[in-house]
Scaffold this active site. Structure first.
Site, PDB file in Angstrom:
ATOM      1  N   LYS A   1      25.860  34.660  35.212  1.00 46.56           N
ATOM      2  CA  LYS A   1      25.352  35.891  35.834  1.00 46.56           C
ATOM      3  C   LYS A   1      26.467  36.928  35.902  1.00 46.56           C
ATOM      4  CE  LYS A   1      22.417  37.269  39.727  1.00 46.56           C
ATOM      5  NZ  LYS A   1      21.429  38.018  38.966  1.00 46.56           N
TER       6      LYS A   1
ATOM      7  N   LEU B   1      18.901  33.508  32.154  1.00 43.21           N
ATOM      8  CA  LEU B   1      19.518  33.217  33.451  1.00 43.21           C
ATOM      9  C   LEU B   1      18.671  32.158  34.154  1.00 43.21           C
ATOM     10  CD1 LEU B   1      21.845  34.180  35.336  1.00 43.21           C
ATOM     11  CD2 LEU B   1      20.051  35.316  36.630  1.00 43.21           C
TER      12      LEU B   1
HETATM   13  N1  PMP Z   1      16.889  36.846  34.660  1.00 42.59           N
HETATM   14  C1  PMP Z   1      17.746  37.876  34.732  1.00 42.59           C
HETATM   15  C2  PMP Z   1      18.276  38.455  33.473  1.00 42.59           C
HETATM   16  C3  PMP Z   1      18.132  38.405  35.976  1.00 42.59           C
HETATM   17  O1  PMP Z   1      19.002  39.433  36.051  1.00 42.59           O
HETATM   18  C4  PMP Z   1      17.572  37.848  37.158  1.00 42.59           C
HETATM   19  C5  PMP Z   1      17.909  38.413  38.515  1.00 42.59           C
HETATM   20  N2  PMP Z   1      19.236  38.399  38.784  1.00 42.59           N
HETATM   21  C6  PMP Z   1      16.682  36.775  37.035  1.00 42.59           C
HETATM   22  C7  PMP Z   1      16.366  36.296  35.779  1.00 42.59           C
HETATM   23  C8  PMP Z   1      16.074  36.129  38.254  1.00 42.59           C
HETATM   24  O2  PMP Z   1      17.008  35.332  38.921  1.00 42.59           O
HETATM   25  P1  PMP Z   1      16.884  35.062  40.478  1.00 42.59           P
HETATM   26  O3  PMP Z   1      15.542  34.460  40.698  1.00 42.59           O
HETATM   27  O4  PMP Z   1      17.974  34.126  40.778  1.00 42.59           O
HETATM   28  O5  PMP Z   1      17.013  36.382  41.163  1.00 42.59           O
END
Ligand code: PMP
Length: 286
Positions: free
Chosen positions: A150, A206
């Protein structure tokens, strides 16, 4: 009220916060971040975000500067000082300031930079868009190959978001080799004949903290889950579509590249998953 932000252990008014021009986060996007949502003054899925933060840091060989307890205390302090009921806490850790610019990583004793701030979003869990759904458009996924980390290098997702807006949509779904990877800042799902379909975990996406929780709750509720990639054409033929993220929770998608999904109406699976997610994650909020 002036917002109080956190910089390397200090709580300061936002206009007095300082980070060096030589900080590698600024010069090289050499840093990682997390976003934790706040509902009723409490932190949602906090432990999951800490696990992913440590993994992101470790993949980039950035020393983790704080303990989980310190991160939690700082989150709580910012929420309290800024009077956040509903909103977000943004946390960024960079490789820090080596005092000059160089491609090579600096010596390990370079202190990472830790910055945190809150964003107030009253009524976050009651977003009107959850009742009408988002429109998405597809774009090529032109990001790098380690999307499981991330990092703060968010320029391409930002460009994709602007393209979505220019095309009259709410967000973009990125497509690689004919298959959807994810949304600009969320994980993407379709529902077909009652089965929830979302891309499997790999370096291509992610590993969403909300994704993990939603899939767990779906399985606990005896819903069928299939973790595999899908195409835009398959999505356009689906009964429902939705996305998940820490700030949008479960957000229905009702149109993909101009084609209505499920008659252009918010689907029952997405609605139910949103309810379950909010209910269950509030129980474990800290
Ligand atoms: N994919 C990407 C590319 C993201 O930026 C995010 C949010 N940060 C997510 C998925 C979702 O992740 P999360 O549920 O941990 O917010």
């Amino acid at each position: 009220m002036t917002r109080t932000v956190y910089v390397n252990g200090d709580y300061v008014p936002e206009d007095q916060a300082r980070v060096s021009v030589f900080d590698r986060g600024f010069l090289m996007a050499d840093g990682v971040y997390e976003v934790v949502s706040v509902l009723g003054g409490r932190l949602i899925d906090f432990d999951g975000h800490m696990v992913r933060l440590k993994r992101s840091l470790s993949e980039l060989a950035i020393a983790n500067p704080l303990s989980d307890e310190d991160y939690l205390a700082a989150h709580r302090e910012l929420v309290a000082q800024n009077g956040i009921g509903d909103g977000l806490v943004y946390l960024q850790v960079t490789r820090g300031n080596p005092g000059d610019r160089d491609f090579a990583y600096p010596p390990v004793e370079t202190q990472p930079t830790v910055v945190m701030f809150t964003q107030s979003k009253p009524g976050l869990a009651d977003a009107p868009a959850a009742r009408t759904g988002w429109k998405v458009v597809s774009v090529d996924d032109l990001r790098w190959g380690r999307r499981d980390i991330k990092t703060v290098q968010l320029l391409y997702p930002s460009m994709a978001k602007m393209e979505a807006k220019a095309r009259g949509a709410d967000d973009a779904w990125m497509v690689e080799e004919g298959r959807v990877t994810e949304g600009t800042s969320n994980n993407a799902y379709i529902v077909k004949d009652g089965t929830i379909i979302t891309r499997e975990l790999s370096n291509d996406i992610l590993h969403g903290i909300t994704r993990a929780a939603v899939l767990r709750f779906a399985r606990e509720a005896q819903m069928q889950v299939e973790e595999r990639a899908f195409t835009i054409a398959e999505a356009q033929e689906a009964d429902e579509a939705f996305v998940t993220s820490a700030s949008a929770f479960v957000m229905p998608v009702v149109e993909i590249d101009g084609a209505p999904i499920g008659g252009g109406k918010v689907g029952s699976v997405a609605t139910r998953l949103r309810e379950i997610y909010l209910e269950e994650s509030l129980k474990s909020a800290v």
